[in-house]
Design a protein around this motif. Sequence first.
Motif, PDB file in Angstrom:
ATOM      1  N   GLU A   1       0.810  -1.218   0.000  1.00 43.05           N
ATOM      2  CA  GLU A   1       0.000   0.000   0.000  1.00 43.05           C
ATOM      3  C   GLU A   1       0.844   1.268   0.000  1.00 43.05           C
ATOM      4  OE1 GLU A   1      -2.556  -0.596   3.291  1.00 43.05           O
ATOM      5  OE2 GLU A   1      -0.973  -0.603   4.791  1.00 43.05           O
ATOM      6  N   ASN A   2       2.118   1.176   0.356  1.00 41.06           N
ATOM      7  CA  ASN A   2       3.010   2.331   0.275  1.00 41.06           C
ATOM      8  C   ASN A   2       4.072   2.175  -0.802  1.00 41.06           C
ATOM      9  OD1 ASN A   2       1.884   4.017   2.327  1.00 41.06           O
ATOM     10  ND2 ASN A   2       2.730   2.629   3.869  1.00 41.06           N
ATOM     11  N   GLY A   3       3.825   1.264  -1.749  1.00 37.58           N
ATOM     12  CA  GLY A   3       4.719   1.122  -2.884  1.00 37.58           C
ATOM     13  C   GLY A   3       5.302  -0.274  -3.009  1.00 37.58           C
ATOM     14  N   TYR A   4       5.370  -0.770  -4.258  1.00 41.45           N
ATOM     15  CA  TYR A   4       6.039  -2.041  -4.504  1.00 41.45           C
ATOM     16  C   TYR A   4       7.521  -1.924  -4.165  1.00 41.45           C
ATOM     17  CZ  TYR A   4       2.000  -4.074  -6.826  1.00 41.45           C
ATOM     18  OH  TYR A   4       0.755  -4.584  -7.096  1.00 41.45           O
ATOM     19  N   SER A   5       8.072  -0.749  -4.353  1.00 45.18           N
ATOM     20  CA  SER A   5       9.412  -0.414  -3.880  1.00 45.18           C
ATOM     21  C   SER A   5       9.379   1.059  -3.504  1.00 45.18           C
ATOM     22  CB  SER A   5      10.473  -0.688  -4.950  1.00 45.18           C
ATOM     23  OG  SER A   5      10.251   0.102  -6.095  1.00 45.18           O
ATOM     24  N   PHE A   6      10.211   1.444  -2.546  1.00 45.63           N
ATOM     25  CA  PHE A   6      10.197   2.852  -2.140  1.00 45.63           C
ATOM     26  C   PHE A   6      11.500   3.246  -1.470  1.00 45.63           C
ATOM     27  CE2 PHE A   6       7.904   0.664   1.429  1.00 45.63           C
ATOM     28  CZ  PHE A   6       8.784   0.937   2.473  1.00 45.63           C
ATOM     29  N   LEU A   7      11.719   4.550  -1.454  1.00 44.90           N
ATOM     30  CA  LEU A   7      12.809   5.163  -0.713  1.00 44.90           C
ATOM     31  C   LEU A   7      12.260   6.440  -0.097  1.00 44.90           C
ATOM     32  CD1 LEU A   7      15.737   5.524   0.189  1.00 44.90           C
ATOM     33  CD2 LEU A   7      16.233   6.577  -2.038  1.00 44.90           C
ATOM     34  N   TYR A   8      12.147   6.459   1.222  1.00 49.12           N
ATOM     35  CA  TYR A   8      11.707   7.644   1.951  1.00 49.12           C
ATOM     36  C   TYR A   8      12.886   8.208   2.728  1.00 49.12           C
ATOM     37  CZ  TYR A   8       6.893   6.113   1.087  1.00 49.12           C
ATOM     38  OH  TYR A   8       5.716   5.736   0.491  1.00 49.12           O
ATOM     39  N   LEU A   9      13.037   9.530   2.688  1.00 51.40           N
ATOM     40  CA  LEU A   9      14.085  10.201   3.440  1.00 51.40           C
ATOM     41  C   LEU A   9      13.477  11.338   4.250  1.00 51.40           C
ATOM     42  CD1 LEU A   9      15.426   9.795   0.223  1.00 51.40           C
ATOM     43  CD2 LEU A   9      17.409  10.008   1.724  1.00 51.40           C
ATOM     44  N   ASP A  10      13.936  11.475   5.503  1.00 55.56           N
ATOM     45  CA  ASP A  10      13.467  12.601   6.308  1.00 55.56           C
ATOM     46  C   ASP A  10      14.480  13.744   6.218  1.00 55.56           C
ATOM     47  OD1 ASP A  10      15.599  11.981   7.971  1.00 55.56           O
ATOM     48  OD2 ASP A  10      14.357  11.223   9.610  1.00 55.56           O
ATOM     49  N   GLY A  11      14.299  14.771   7.008  1.00 56.30           N
ATOM     50  CA  GLY A  11      15.190  15.924   6.954  1.00 56.30           C
ATOM     51  C   GLY A  11      16.479  15.762   7.733  1.00 56.30           C
ATOM     52  N   GLN A  12      16.696  14.573   8.303  1.00 61.32           N
ATOM     53  CA  GLN A  12      17.897  14.322   9.093  1.00 61.32           C
ATOM     54  C   GLN A  12      18.764  13.207   8.488  1.00 61.32           C
ATOM     55  OE1 GLN A  12      18.473  16.339  11.718  1.00 61.32           O
ATOM     56  NE2 GLN A  12      16.531  17.355  11.203  1.00 61.32           N
ATOM     57  N   CYS A  13      18.590  12.982   7.202  1.00 61.89           N
ATOM     58  CA  CYS A  13      19.366  11.979   6.460  1.00 61.89           C
ATOM     59  C   CYS A  13      19.016  10.537   6.830  1.00 61.89           C
ATOM     60  CB  CYS A  13      20.875  12.191   6.618  1.00 61.89           C
ATOM     61  SG  CYS A  13      21.476  13.643   5.738  1.00 61.89           S
ATOM     62  N   ARG A  14      17.954  10.328   7.602  1.00 62.49           N
ATOM     63  CA  ARG A  14      17.469   8.975   7.876  1.00 62.49           C
ATOM     64  C   ARG A  14      16.644   8.499   6.690  1.00 62.49           C
ATOM     65  NH1 ARG A  14      18.576   4.611  10.690  1.00 62.49           N
ATOM     66  NH2 ARG A  14      19.222   6.034  12.385  1.00 62.49           N
ATOM     67  N   TYR A  15      16.831   7.244   6.293  1.00 67.68           N
ATOM     68  CA  TYR A  15      16.089   6.710   5.152  1.00 67.68           C
ATOM     69  C   TYR A  15      15.426   5.379   5.509  1.00 67.68           C
ATOM     70  CZ  TYR A  15      19.986   3.451   4.352  1.00 67.68           C
ATOM     71  OH  TYR A  15      20.941   2.472   4.503  1.00 67.68           O
ATOM     72  N   TRP A  16      14.398   5.053   4.727  1.00 62.23           N
ATOM     73  CA  TRP A  16      13.734   3.750   4.781  1.00 62.23           C
ATOM     74  C   TRP A  16      13.609   3.266   3.338  1.00 62.23           C
ATOM     75  CZ3 TRP A  16      12.524   7.985   7.580  1.00 62.23           C
ATOM     76  CH2 TRP A  16      12.623   7.861   8.972  1.00 62.23           C
ATOM     77  N   ALA A  17      14.142   2.084   3.063  1.00 63.03           N
ATOM     78  CA  ALA A  17      14.183   1.573   1.695  1.00 63.03           C
ATOM     79  C   ALA A  17      13.546   0.188   1.642  1.00 63.03           C
ATOM     80  CB  ALA A  17      15.622   1.503   1.189  1.00 63.03           C
ATOM     81  N   PHE A  18      12.910  -0.115   0.511  1.00 63.27           N
ATOM     82  CA  PHE A  18      12.261  -1.408   0.317  1.00 63.27           C
ATOM     83  C   PHE A  18      12.270  -1.739  -1.170  1.00 63.27           C
ATOM     84  CE2 PHE A  18       8.396  -3.822  -0.702  1.00 63.27           C
ATOM     85  CZ  PHE A  18       8.541  -4.907   0.144  1.00 63.27           C
ATOM     86  N   PRO A  19      12.539  -2.954  -1.559  1.00 65.21           N
ATOM     87  CA  PRO A  19      12.821  -4.111  -0.706  1.00 65.21           C
ATOM     88  C   PRO A  19      14.291  -4.213  -0.347  1.00 65.21           C
ATOM     89  CG  PRO A  19      12.732  -4.821  -2.970  1.00 65.21           C
ATOM     90  CD  PRO A  19      12.430  -3.342  -2.980  1.00 65.21           C
ATOM     91  N   ARG A  20      14.578  -5.073   0.629  1.00 68.83           N
ATOM     92  CA  ARG A  20      15.966  -5.269   1.016  1.00 68.83           C
ATOM     93  C   ARG A  20      16.703  -6.084  -0.029  1.00 68.83           C
ATOM     94  NH1 ARG A  20      18.519  -8.475   6.251  1.00 68.83           N
ATOM     95  NH2 ARG A  20      20.521  -7.388   6.244  1.00 68.83           N
ATOM     96  N   GLU A  21      16.006  -7.030  -0.660  1.00 63.47           N
ATOM     97  CA  GLU A  21      16.620  -7.890  -1.655  1.00 63.47           C
ATOM     98  C   GLU A  21      15.749  -7.911  -2.901  1.00 63.47           C
ATOM     99  OE1 GLU A  21      16.834 -11.600   0.292  1.00 63.47           O
ATOM    100  OE2 GLU A  21      18.362 -10.982   1.727  1.00 63.47           O
TER     101      GLU A  21
END
Length: 234
Positions: free
Chosen positions: A3-23
């Motif tokens: 529901e938030n993407g088949y793959s995604f890269l989210y970044l906040d304003g502090q250089c923290r990221y969340w990426a999917f998929p791992r593999e």
Amino acid sequence: MVENGYSFLYLDGQCRYWAFPREYDGSSDSIWSDVVTGKLTPGQEAKLKDDLSVIQWQAWDQKHFHEPGLFDAGTATFWTPMAMFQCSGDCGSNLREEIYTNTRTWIRTLAEQGDPVEGAVRVAAIIMPDEALPNPLQPVPEDIDLREHAVSFGDAYNICFGDGILVTGDVADTLRRYRREYYGGKYGNFDYRYLPLEAADGQKYMVYVRDTTPPEGDNGLVQLEGISTSICPD
């Protein structure tokens, strides 16, 4: 599950990221993979902005680019608080296609250097029909009553974005462990993407599990200003 993407890269304003998929499984994304989190180095931040030509996004703000003659491609969304654009297919220009390709490269790079997220997961539970014969089944974790949340197999088609149940604590840890065991091939090869679980009363369930991320709202969806999100009606 996506529901938030088949793959995604989210970044906040502090250089923290969340990426999917791992593999990646060949050319396709695995929806059973972990979401990964980490921090960009200063050098990575500068290179990422350059590789994604972020300074050019303002010129395409609020536009959606389609590949001519293509009607069933997925949509890629590129968003910052200052500008956003979307594209389908080849993104309509060499530069935008390069941005799309570089984004996928960055997802892979950052996923490899980050760590799998922990904490809460979101789940959807479906009562397993009698004709389904998955094997082996795992026990439903203690402290969760899936019967309270599960829907019938026929009603599963009515599940929509934002319907996931937030699960925390030991239950979340157990479900994540099950997912990693199945994904890692501990129980052989499987052609489905749910956890086959059995409750103490013998009821069997198909349970879909995904990681959560801080950018999500209370309903589990990442809402970006100016981007419409399909959610269930009240």
